[in-house]
Scaffold this motif. Structure first.
Motif, PDB file in Angstrom:
ATOM      1  N   THR A 159      -3.502  -6.206   2.633  1.00 13.21           N
ATOM      2  CA  THR A 159      -2.236  -5.496   2.450  1.00 13.21           C
ATOM      3  C   THR A 159      -1.460  -5.528   3.762  1.00 13.21           C
ATOM      4  O   THR A 159      -1.987  -5.153   4.802  1.00 13.21           O
TER       5      THR A 159
ATOM      6  N   MET B  77      -7.011  -0.999   3.991  1.00 12.61           N
ATOM      7  CA  MET B  77      -5.937  -1.736   3.308  1.00 12.61           C
ATOM      8  C   MET B  77      -5.638  -3.047   4.017  1.00 12.61           C
ATOM      9  O   MET B  77      -5.477  -4.097   3.385  1.00 12.61           O
TER      10      MET B  77
ATOM     11  N   ALA C  10      -2.128   5.933  10.178  1.00  8.60           N
ATOM     12  CA  ALA C  10      -1.829   4.633   9.579  1.00  8.60           C
ATOM     13  C   ALA C  10      -0.976   3.792  10.521  1.00  8.60           C
ATOM     14  O   ALA C  10      -1.191   2.582  10.664  1.00  8.60           O
TER      15      ALA C  10
ATOM     16  N   ALA D  87      -5.770   3.039   6.257  1.00  2.97           N
ATOM     17  CA  ALA D  87      -4.888   1.907   6.577  1.00  2.97           C
ATOM     18  C   ALA D  87      -5.694   0.690   7.016  1.00  2.97           C
ATOM     19  O   ALA D  87      -5.375  -0.448   6.644  1.00  2.97           O
TER      20      ALA D  87
ATOM     21  N   GLY E 145       0.798  -1.216   0.000  1.00  5.87           N
ATOM     22  CA  GLY E 145       0.000   0.000   0.000  1.00  5.87           C
ATOM     23  C   GLY E 145       0.834   1.271   0.000  1.00  5.87           C
ATOM     24  O   GLY E 145       1.983   1.275   0.453  1.00  5.87           O
TER      25      GLY E 145
ATOM     26  N   SER F  96      -5.268   3.412  -7.976  1.00  6.78           N
ATOM     27  CA  SER F  96      -4.812   2.176  -7.365  1.00  6.78           C
ATOM     28  C   SER F  96      -4.876   1.035  -8.355  1.00  6.78           C
ATOM     29  O   SER F  96      -5.718   1.014  -9.261  1.00  6.78           O
TER      30      SER F  96
ATOM     31  N   ILE G  28       0.018   5.405   1.027  1.00  5.67           N
ATOM     32  CA  ILE G  28      -0.907   6.450   1.467  1.00  5.67           C
ATOM     33  C   ILE G  28      -0.202   7.796   1.286  1.00  5.67           C
ATOM     34  O   ILE G  28       0.821   8.058   1.903  1.00  5.67           O
TER      35      ILE G  28
ATOM     36  N   ILE H  96       2.600  -1.007   4.290  1.00  5.76           N
ATOM     37  CA  ILE H  96       2.026   0.279   3.887  1.00  5.76           C
ATOM     38  C   ILE H  96       3.058   1.393   4.048  1.00  5.76           C
ATOM     39  O   ILE H  96       3.651   1.549   5.121  1.00  5.76           O
TER      40      ILE H  96
END
Length: 299
Positions: free
Chosen positions: A161, A156, A175, A153, A105, A297, A107, A164
């Motif tokens: 995921t 994800m 996150a 988060a 991931g 994404s 962010i 990250i």
């Protein structure tokens, strides 16, 4: 300053701002106290710094993380964050493969030239390990909204995921909270643990949590470092010798020790992969993209 025997408050000083309303006042205060080299850290300071540079043409100014054009007493310091983020992407993808995952991931805070470099480099690094690995990209559209960063988060993590990278200012702290909460329900040696990648300064401590079996450890896999201090020291030393890069943009990458990553929490396989990637960049074998192909994404 200390390396030249200078004293804080006499030969060098810091003017810390509590809010944007302090920026102009602090530049004026630095000018009043006779500092002939002044640095503004952060692209948000662009307009205020330029205003003061025009008002004080005999003073040299340095802007970090943005470019000023056409102003001879301003030097712009930029960092090749795509290079450090590439290494972070290599570490992320290597870790993801070890855990049996095919996704990582990213962010971001807000779309723009600075975060572009983090995103582009990260994706390039991930793809260098496994072209088929998916990169889930989500923007907070804020550098301060930690609750939204936490929500992103959590989503994800729910999608599987496990690594990250947050380049989102204090919004990225959310996150970190989500990942630590997720890991707290697992034993320290669980293969299902999730990891964070920090940004700018070493965020190892931000990832520290206590596992289900009572062990303290960090969820921070690595951090994409921006060595602003090294850049400012370089400019200051050049200026002392009469070599201020007037009106120029100076770039700092791996070669100039302007960017890098932390390796203390990487395993041997990850360290080896990162070292190989670093050598490829330094030798010119690999050129890292500075802007992403897309903000969407892949998941």
């Amino acid at each position: 300053g200390k390396s030249h025997g200078y004293k804080k408050g006499q030969n060098y000083d810091y003017f810390l701002s509590k809010s944007p309303s302090d920026w102009n006042q602090n530049f004026q205060l630095a000018q009043k106290q006779g500092y002939d080299l002044q640095a503004g850290v952060g692209f948000d300071l662009h307009s205020t710094l330029v205003k003061n540079a025009k008002a004080n043409p005999k003073t040299n100014y340095v802007l970090v993380d943005d470019i000023v054009k056409g102003q001879k007493n301003v030097a712009s310091l930029m960092f090749k964050s795509e290079q450090s983020s590439y290494l972070a992407g290599v570490a992320a993808a290597t870790q993801a493969k070890q855990s049996g995952s095919n996704k990582v991931g990213f962010i971001g805070g807000m779309q723009g030239p600075v975060i572009d470099r983090f995103q582009a480099g990260y994706i390039d690094g991930v793809k260098s390990v496994d072209k088929s690995m998916k990169v889930n990209v989500v923007y907070v559209n804020s550098y301060t909204d930690a609750p939204k960063g936490q929500t992103i988060a959590k989503t994800m993590l729910a999608q599987g995921t496990k690594v990250i990278f947050a380049a989102a200012g204090s919004a990225g702290n959310g996150a970190f909270t989500a990942v630590k909460q997720d890991n707290a329900g697992l034993n320290a040696d669980s293969k299902d643990r999730a990891y964070m990648i920090g940004v700018d300064i070493d965020q190892y401590q931000d990832g520290v949590y206590t596992s289900k079996d009572g062990k303290k450890q960090s969820a921070t896999l690595t951090t994409s470092l921006t060595e602003v201090g090294n850049g400012l020291k370089d400019i200051a030393n050049k200026s002392m010798k009469g070599h201020f890069p007037a009106g120029k943009t100076v770039w700092y990458g791996l070669k100039e020790r302007g960017v890098g990553i932390t390796t203390n929490n990487l395993d041997d396989e990850e360290k080896s992969a990162v070292k190989t990637a670093e050598n490829n960049i330094l030798s010119g074998k690999v050129t890292v993209k500075s802007a992403p192909d897309s903000y969407s994404s892949e998941q």
